[in-house]
Design a protein around this motif. Sequence first.
Motif, PDB file in Angstrom:
ATOM      1  N   LYS A   5      -4.493  -3.712 -50.973  1.00 32.92           N
ATOM      2  CA  LYS A   5      -4.540  -2.472 -51.751  1.00 32.92           C
ATOM      3  C   LYS A   5      -5.290  -2.685 -53.067  1.00 32.92           C
ATOM      4  CE  LYS A   5      -0.693  -0.224 -53.689  1.00 32.92           C
ATOM      5  NZ  LYS A   5       0.689   0.246 -53.479  1.00 32.92           N
ATOM      6  N   THR A  60      -2.843  -1.020 -59.049  1.00 28.60           N
ATOM      7  CA  THR A  60      -3.760  -0.092 -58.392  1.00 28.60           C
ATOM      8  C   THR A  60      -3.949   1.170 -59.227  1.00 28.60           C
ATOM      9  OG1 THR A  60      -2.905  -0.945 -56.326  1.00 28.60           O
ATOM     10  CG2 THR A  60      -4.243   1.023 -56.190  1.00 28.60           C
ATOM     11  N   ARG A  98      -3.890   2.346 -49.396  1.00 29.52           N
ATOM     12  CA  ARG A  98      -3.409   2.807 -50.700  1.00 29.52           C
ATOM     13  C   ARG A  98      -1.938   3.189 -50.663  1.00 29.52           C
ATOM     14  NH1 ARG A  98      -1.550   3.390 -54.492  1.00 29.52           N
ATOM     15  NH2 ARG A  98      -2.044   4.434 -56.448  1.00 29.52           N
ATOM     16  N   GLN A 154      -0.148  -5.459 -50.674  1.00 33.88           N
ATOM     17  CA  GLN A 154      -0.598  -5.191 -52.047  1.00 33.88           C
ATOM     18  C   GLN A 154      -1.901  -5.941 -52.342  1.00 33.88           C
ATOM     19  OE1 GLN A 154       1.098  -2.739 -53.439  1.00 33.88           O
ATOM     20  NE2 GLN A 154       2.339  -2.917 -51.585  1.00 33.88           N
TER      21      GLN A 154
END
Lengths: 333, 281
Positions: free
Chosen positions: B181, B145, A316, B178
């Motif tokens: 993610k 996200t 994250r 990414q």
Amino acid sequence: MAIPYPLEFEAPVDAIEAQIAEIESAPDADADAAAPTPNLTKLRAKRDRELQKVYKELSPWDTVRVARHPKRPMFRDYIELICKDFVELHGDRCFGDDPAIVTGFARIGSTKCLLVGHHKGRDTQEKLACHFGCAHPEGYRKALAKMKLAEKFGLPIITFVDTPGAYPGLGAEERGQAEAIAVYLREMSRLNTPIFSIVIGEGGSGGALGIAVADKVAMLQHAWYSVISPEGCAAILWKTANEQTNQAAAVALNLTASDNKRLGIIDDVIPEPPGGAHRDPRAAAEAIEKWLAKVLPPLKRSKRENLPARRYTRFRKLGEFRETPPTPDPQTA
Amino acid sequence: MTQIRPPRTWSDVKPVRVTKIPEGLWLRCVACEQMIYRKQMEANLHVCPLCEHHYRISATQRVNQLLDDGSFEPMFENLETTDPLKFVDLKKYTDRLAAEQKRTGQPEGCQSGRGFIKGRAIMLCCLDLTFFMGTLSSVVGEKLTRAIELATDQDLPLIVVSCSGGARMQESGLSLMQMAKTSAALARFDDAGGLFISVLTDPTTGGVSASFAMLGDVIFAEPKALIGFAGPRVIKQTIRQDLPDGFQTSEFLLERGFVDRVVSRAQLRNEIGRVIDYAGK
């Protein structure tokens, strides 16, 4: 058998090695082979020093070339060097068995685990069958199926990344290369079992990331890991791929182990023996074993159901940007 | 009928009288090669009124087309792209970025926020093909996200309209991450029972197709869009043979079982609304 793979930055080392070979092959060498002449010992020490020096200052492009060295140990070599009692598992239960990804149960020391890795192939025939380590969708689906098996039985997963990228071809597209990798990324992120990844050679793009969504990711010192190969990047951004643009692209891409460590993409760099893993595969395998011995026990002890959340936190936070605070948060509005 | 003969010599060539047509009022459709009236094409959601060719549009246009008028509430606009790698190819990354920002008037290649489609509250992300080929950068990944996380928290249906050349090379490993993610965020969204509708438009390739774009619970594709992992040129170079007609199009993917429906732009709002209703969101 020897494939010519000239690395011109090794020239000073080669010169010393030629001298050593000359002395060793001299007719009177046999006489006192047990006690090498002081000259020979000195030369060997000099060679080791030179190797260390050369490999310490490798440019990114030279790193890429070392990572592609034909004698560099591959996944199957490491299986033999590190593991006992390897039980290979084949097939994705849908379409076929992709030799570019190898999966199976194994024992490392006393730990039972599942191994997943790219295999490039040693001889020409094997290389062609493996598409030089470029996996097809069935490879990723196979790996995912076996990982679910590991999850079911509570086995930790160790993946070895060594691929120029996922295979770009008719069959791969027809069978959903993009979907296979996408699903794999999603599912790997929520597996209830510890996952460790090691980039042992090439870490090219989505094909590499495909099996590297792990709790701990490491790279061998002379491996590379990036979004695209330097040649691919040079061909697009520099409009032409040649020695010069490849070098520039390799620098720009920040693809070496230390770069990736700095960016937080990997957790550890595993040192290679002087002169690279291809000079001493056993030492490279020992270094990998040492790293695993360090990272395996703590994660094996942690609660399995907490792992996906921790893995999520790890990925994250990746990404670099600037956040300007003043705009009011519409969430609260 | 008078027959027009081709000129024999240069002295036969008479200067053509230039009639004044305002620039860009008419255009030749790239697909059917007919002259079409630009305003008519634009009113038709940027689809050729004669041959139904779907023109590529920017994220702003997409948002306006897709959402109920004035319902878009942009979010996460405070994220700025930096140049973490100090990337320089023939030009500096920062220079390229500045040029793109000036040309498009957008800070990055993604618009995200809440809105309504036919009265149904949704979370929307649109990639912007006009900005850096819609490539996936740290900021685009972060916006996606955050949108996914917010959709998870507020139990909103998530709609992502993809069009992209893949991951952004200038951010190298970070843009690659990414993919992981966004996919991981979608796993959590999935665990929470969220509805994700992925809309694939021309072109969706590379790192975008190999991550969130292909993870929709329901996947729609606009007609004749190019969708695939590797670009056609790369495949051609690798296998050294020509690609079959219609390879990697929406229809091709529909036939192979990788998209649920091929939906024309005019029907997109209806179809999304219907799926949201069936999912009970």
